[in-house]
Write an enzyme that holds these catalytic residues in place. Structure first.
Site, PDB file in Angstrom:
ATOM      1  N   ALA A 219     -34.293 -43.756  66.148  1.00 24.74           N
ATOM      2  CA  ALA A 219     -35.288 -44.042  65.109  1.00 24.74           C
ATOM      3  C   ALA A 219     -35.115 -43.064  63.957  1.00 24.74           C
ATOM      4  O   ALA A 219     -34.661 -41.931  64.158  1.00 24.74           O
ATOM      5  CB  ALA A 219     -36.698 -43.903  65.687  1.00 24.74           C
ATOM      6  N   SER A 220     -35.467 -43.528  62.748  1.00 20.82           N
ATOM      7  CA  SER A 220     -35.391 -42.633  61.590  1.00 20.82           C
ATOM      8  C   SER A 220     -36.578 -42.915  60.677  1.00 20.82           C
ATOM      9  O   SER A 220     -36.680 -43.999  60.108  1.00 20.82           O
ATOM     10  CB  SER A 220     -34.078 -42.881  60.839  1.00 20.82           C
ATOM     11  OG  SER A 220     -34.115 -42.242  59.586  1.00 20.82           O
ATOM     12  N   ALA A 221     -37.491 -41.949  60.604  1.00 19.05           N
ATOM     13  CA  ALA A 221     -38.652 -42.101  59.710  1.00 19.05           C
ATOM     14  C   ALA A 221     -38.571 -41.016  58.636  1.00 19.05           C
ATOM     15  O   ALA A 221     -37.579 -40.290  58.560  1.00 19.05           O
ATOM     16  CB  ALA A 221     -39.938 -42.016  60.514  1.00 19.05           C
ATOM     17  N   SER A 222     -39.605 -40.900  57.813  1.00 20.52           N
ATOM     18  CA  SER A 222     -39.504 -39.991  56.667  1.00 20.52           C
ATOM     19  C   SER A 222     -39.416 -38.527  57.086  1.00 20.52           C
ATOM     20  O   SER A 222     -38.750 -37.718  56.447  1.00 20.52           O
ATOM     21  CB  SER A 222     -40.707 -40.180  55.756  1.00 20.52           C
ATOM     22  OG  SER A 222     -41.890 -39.947  56.475  1.00 20.52           O
ATOM     23  N   ALA A 224     -38.869 -37.330  60.590  1.00 22.40           N
ATOM     24  CA  ALA A 224     -37.987 -36.985  61.712  1.00 22.40           C
ATOM     25  C   ALA A 224     -36.988 -38.076  62.029  1.00 22.40           C
ATOM     26  O   ALA A 224     -37.154 -39.233  61.651  1.00 22.40           O
ATOM     27  CB  ALA A 224     -38.842 -36.709  62.944  1.00 22.40           C
ATOM     28  N   GLN A 225     -35.946 -37.666  62.748  1.00 21.11           N
ATOM     29  CA  GLN A 225     -34.943 -38.587  63.240  1.00 21.11           C
ATOM     30  C   GLN A 225     -34.808 -38.328  64.736  1.00 21.11           C
ATOM     31  O   GLN A 225     -34.796 -37.174  65.160  1.00 21.11           O
ATOM     32  CB  GLN A 225     -33.637 -38.290  62.503  1.00 21.11           C
ATOM     33  CG  GLN A 225     -32.539 -39.264  62.752  1.00 21.11           C
ATOM     34  CD  GLN A 225     -31.541 -39.243  61.589  1.00 21.11           C
ATOM     35  OE1 GLN A 225     -31.922 -39.256  60.423  1.00 21.11           O
ATOM     36  NE2 GLN A 225     -30.266 -39.183  61.907  1.00 21.11           N
ATOM     37  N   LYS A 241     -35.833 -34.926  68.869  1.00 21.19           N
ATOM     38  CA  LYS A 241     -36.500 -35.273  67.607  1.00 21.19           C
ATOM     39  C   LYS A 241     -36.201 -34.138  66.627  1.00 21.19           C
ATOM     40  O   LYS A 241     -36.504 -32.980  66.928  1.00 21.19           O
ATOM     41  CB  LYS A 241     -38.008 -35.407  67.886  1.00 21.19           C
ATOM     42  CG  LYS A 241     -38.826 -35.967  66.754  1.00 21.19           C
ATOM     43  CD  LYS A 241     -40.217 -36.366  67.256  1.00 21.19           C
ATOM     44  CE  LYS A 241     -41.163 -36.699  66.140  1.00 21.19           C
ATOM     45  NZ  LYS A 241     -42.468 -37.163  66.612  1.00 21.19           N
ATOM     46  N   ASP A 379     -52.693 -41.780  67.542  1.00 19.06           N
ATOM     47  CA  ASP A 379     -51.728 -42.711  66.955  1.00 19.06           C
ATOM     48  C   ASP A 379     -51.171 -43.636  68.022  1.00 19.06           C
ATOM     49  O   ASP A 379     -49.974 -43.894  68.086  1.00 19.06           O
ATOM     50  CB  ASP A 379     -50.604 -41.890  66.301  1.00 19.06           C
ATOM     51  CG  ASP A 379     -49.767 -42.712  65.342  1.00 19.06           C
ATOM     52  OD1 ASP A 379     -50.239 -43.766  64.900  1.00 19.06           O
ATOM     53  OD2 ASP A 379     -48.633 -42.293  65.036  1.00 19.06           O
TER      54      ASP A 379
HETATM   55  N1  LIG Z   1     -39.660 -39.390  74.821  1.00 15.55           N
HETATM   56  C1  LIG Z   1     -39.117 -40.498  74.326  1.00 15.55           C
HETATM   57  N2  LIG Z   1     -38.471 -41.365  75.122  1.00 15.55           N
HETATM   58  C2  LIG Z   1     -37.918 -42.492  74.632  1.00 15.55           C
HETATM   59  N3  LIG Z   1     -37.935 -42.838  73.335  1.00 15.55           N
HETATM   60  C3  LIG Z   1     -38.566 -42.006  72.484  1.00 15.55           C
HETATM   61  C4  LIG Z   1     -39.198 -40.806  72.924  1.00 15.55           C
HETATM   62  N4  LIG Z   1     -39.716 -40.185  71.867  1.00 15.55           N
HETATM   63  C5  LIG Z   1     -39.448 -40.957  70.806  1.00 15.55           C
HETATM   64  N5  LIG Z   1     -38.761 -42.062  71.162  1.00 15.55           N
HETATM   65  C6  LIG Z   1     -38.272 -43.147  70.284  1.00 15.55           C
HETATM   66  O1  LIG Z   1     -38.196 -42.688  68.960  1.00 15.55           O
HETATM   67  C7  LIG Z   1     -39.123 -43.397  68.125  1.00 15.55           C
HETATM   68  C8  LIG Z   1     -39.725 -42.431  67.103  1.00 15.55           C
HETATM   69  O2  LIG Z   1     -40.348 -41.350  67.782  1.00 15.55           O
HETATM   70  P1  LIG Z   1     -41.718 -40.743  67.275  1.00 15.55           P
HETATM   71  O3  LIG Z   1     -42.707 -41.863  67.219  1.00 15.55           O
HETATM   72  O4  LIG Z   1     -42.050 -39.568  68.088  1.00 15.55           O
HETATM   73  O5  LIG Z   1     -41.263 -40.269  65.831  1.00 15.55           O
HETATM   74  P2  LIG Z   1     -42.020 -40.365  64.453  1.00 15.55           P
HETATM   75  O6  LIG Z   1     -41.065 -39.848  63.440  1.00 15.55           O
HETATM   76  O7  LIG Z   1     -43.333 -39.720  64.589  1.00 15.55           O
HETATM   77  O8  LIG Z   1     -42.151 -41.938  64.264  1.00 15.55           O
HETATM   78  P3  LIG Z   1     -43.402 -42.810  63.778  1.00 15.55           P
HETATM   79  O9  LIG Z   1     -44.396 -41.883  63.151  1.00 15.55           O
HETATM   80  O10 LIG Z   1     -42.775 -43.781  62.840  1.00 15.55           O
HETATM   81  O11 LIG Z   1     -43.939 -43.472  65.044  1.00 15.55           O
HETATM   82  C9  LIG Z   1     -40.131 -43.990  69.100  1.00 15.55           C
HETATM   83  O12 LIG Z   1     -40.745 -45.147  68.580  1.00 15.55           O
HETATM   84  C10 LIG Z   1     -39.265 -44.302  70.298  1.00 15.55           C
HETATM   85  O13 LIG Z   1     -38.535 -45.491  70.085  1.00 15.55           O
END
Ligand SMILES: Nc1ncnc2c1ncn2[C@@H]1O[C@H](COP(=O)(O)OP(=O)(O)OP(=O)(O)O)[C@@H](O)[C@H]1O
Length: 560
Positions: A219-222, A224-225, A241, A379
């Site tokens: 996943a890649s958001a603003s 974190a990746q 992360k 969330d």
């Molecule tokens: N412990 C984990 N096990 C499996 N997949 C994970 C885990 N943590 C994160 N992911 C994957 O990575 C994605 C993004 O993680 P996370 O939600 O923590 O990041 P974020 O940058 O806060 O994203 P957002 O705010 O868009 O939800 C999750 O939707 C999931 O697909």
């Protein structure tokens, strides 16, 4: 205090120089030739050098005649405040340093591109109106343009947009609604940059810690990746992360900018200070800074894990184990959970034949955490609740958390119970307890208004069920109907808040966060377990942390 005494201060910073002359003329200039000059009714912005320069003039037009040239005490005080404000701007600008200039250029570019898009739309509208000989009305830029601008400006503003969306107690309806669709998907950062951050933060060679890291992000958001990986020693599957490069710099500059904007707004409109703008900015600042410090997220995850262990519910729910030896402020290495999002009905049914028990357990675990943990997961949406292969519910992404005081919780409990039993007077009283007000609220009228809102919800429910029932089992279609439903949830939340505010109530932000989560759960329930009413079912323990009974999934016929 005389006018001259109030304005004869010189403020200087390393690059920005702001001066106030004895005649009352204020000016500021950057060492490279840009700056501004202001007199009592005019501000001139200047950019360029001796050969090429441009000026923008903003003139204040007075609508009242000035009877005397002597300033009133009020004017003198405002001038003194302006002076203080300028000193603060100069100091903040100096602490922001050259990053500020780069960010300013990015900001100008983003504003210009959104502005150009808006102008094009207006021109097209005007042309259509002209050809069809219908009157043309200029559509002023509004929430939509602001949302698009925020998406263009990146991390801080996307988070700010999400903050606005999650705080209907603080912002106007149309903005809260528009920012619900603030997209947080950004292109991935090249893998070598991610590796560099991991190396720097862990202070070790990557190959000494990890067996491998998948270069393709999950996943890649603003902010974190996320990358899948495997640990070297234990051979455990993990995810890493990583805070994207430059996010902290952008955040510093942007938060400084927000702070200054709040100050300027307060100066221009003293009424604003009554709505505690600076406190709101402080809230935004704190929640953003928490989200970019993964050590905080690690603490939140561990607190939740401890709570699950202490309440003996490890068979029902989990959160990822955090590998502290390979985690830091910018790197979070945690157990990889393999599962399907709770709303992927097809996968879910193949794991647990009857999702009802899974959902009840998820709900009870989450309710229990409200009081047992210092923070609650604020969330929990479709992607952050996973159903694991062994039937447990996995909670991920503890970046956004809320805190609820015991006093608010007591009132919240009554409020929730009253939803289930349709006791609107009790609901009105609970809301009055939560929303601090000095006014006397007419409970009967308030209860009547609440009843109107909640009866409309019953109609929404039947719409939703028809949508869900009409889907031939496809997960995508079910997800789409949930997206639609999110808007209904927000509409309901906004309605409750709007009506409450009309009675002079103002709720803390945590109330909005909490209620929104509860309404989401309620919606999921209607999809996954149509026979269950979250707010009025003995199996759901709203009384958090007290005598919580967990239901073995087998009792509802689900496989684990
Ligand atoms: N412990 C984990 N096990 C499996 N997949 C994970 C885990 N943590 C994160 N992911 C994957 O990575 C994605 C993004 O993680 P996370 O939600 O923590 O990041 P974020 O940058 O806060 O994203 P957002 O705010 O868009 O939800 C999750 O939707 C999931 O697909």
């Amino acid at each position: 205090m005389s006018l001259m005494a109030a304005t004869s201060t010189t403020v200087s910073a390393s690059r920005l120089v702001s001066t106030v002359s004895s005649t009352g003329e204020l000016s500021s200039s950057w060492s490279r030739g840009a700056g501004w000059t202001s007199t009592s009714n005019r501000v001139l912005f200047h950019r360029g050098n001796r050969r090429r320069s441009s000026w923008i003039e903003i003139r204040a037009v007075s609508t009242t005649s000035t009877p005397s040239s002597r300033p009133s005490a009020d004017q003198t005080e405002r001038l003194a405040k302006l002076n203080e404000l300028l000193a603060e701007v100069a100091k903040t600008a100096a602490s922001t340093g050259p990053r500020g200039a780069v960010r300013l250029a990015q900001g100008i570019e983003a504003v210009a591109s959104i502005g150009a898009e808006w102008l094009l739309q207006q021109t097209q509208g005007a042309q259509i109106a002209a050809s069809s000989r219908t009157p043309f009305a200029l559509d002023p830029p509004g929430p939509r343009q602001l949302r698009k601008l925020f998406e263009k400006l990146g991390a801080t503003y996307i988070k700010l947009g999400q903050f606005i969306a999650s705080a209907p107690t603080l912002f106007p309806d149309e903005y809260v609604k528009e920012f619900q669709s603030c997209l947080d998907k950004t292109p991935p950062v090249p893998f070598n940059q991610i590796q560099a951050i991991i190396r720097q933060d862990l202070g070790r060679r990557i190959e000494d810690v990890y067996e491998y890291i998948d270069p393709q992000p999950l996943a890649s958001a603003s902010v974190a990746q996320v990358h899948a990986a495997r640990l070297k020693e234990s051979q455990k599957d993990v995810v890493i992360k990583v805070l994207k490069p430059g996010v902290e710099d952008t955040l510093t500059v942007d938060l400084n900018f927000l702070y200054i904007s709040a100050k300027v707004l307060e100066f221009l409109n003293p009424q604003i200070s009554r709505t505690s703008l600076v406190a709101i900015v402080g809230d935004i600042r704190a929640s953003m800074l928490e989200e970019v410090d993964f050590r905080k997220e690690a603490v939140n995850i561990e607190a939740f894990r401890n709570y699950i262990e202490d309440t003996g519910s490890t068979r029902l729910a989990t959160a990822p184990f955090v590998y502290r030896h390979c985690s830091s402020r910018r790197v979070l290495t945690m157990e990889r959970l393999f599962g399907s999002p709770l709303t992927d009905l097809d996968s879910l049914r193949s794991i647990v034949p009857n999702p009802e028990a899974t959902l009840i357990n998820a709900l009870n675990v989450w309710f229990g955490s409200l009081i047992a943990c210092e923070t609650f997961h604020a969330d929990v949406h479709a992607g952050n609740l996973l159903v694991l292969k062994d039937g447990r519910v996995g909670f991920i992404d503890f970046g956004i958390v809320g805190r609820i005081s015991p006093a608010t919780w007591v009132a919240m409990e009554t409020f929730l119970q009253s939803i289930g039993t349709n006791q609107y007077s009790a609901m009105a009283k609970a809301l009055v307890t939560m929303g601090a007000t000095a006014e006397t609220v007419n409970i009967d009228n308030f209860a009547g208004d609440l009843e109107k809102i909640f009866s409309a919800v019953q109609e929404l429910d039947s719409d939703l069920l028809v949508t869900a029932a009409g889907v031939p089992g496809g997960a995508t279609t079910v997800a789409a109907s949930l997206d639609f439903d999110e808007q209904q949830v927000n509409a309901l939340l906004l309605e409750v808040i709007r009506v409450s505010e009309s009675y002079g109530l103002r709720f803390p932000r945590e109330f909005g966060l909490l209620l929104k989560q509860l309404l989401y759960f309620d919606r999921y329930t209607r999809l996954l377990a149509p026979g269950l009413n979250v707010f009025d079912d003995d199996r759901v323990q709203i009384s958090a942390g007290r005598d919580t009974t967990y239901y073995p999934p087998s009792s509802y016929g689900s496989a684990r």
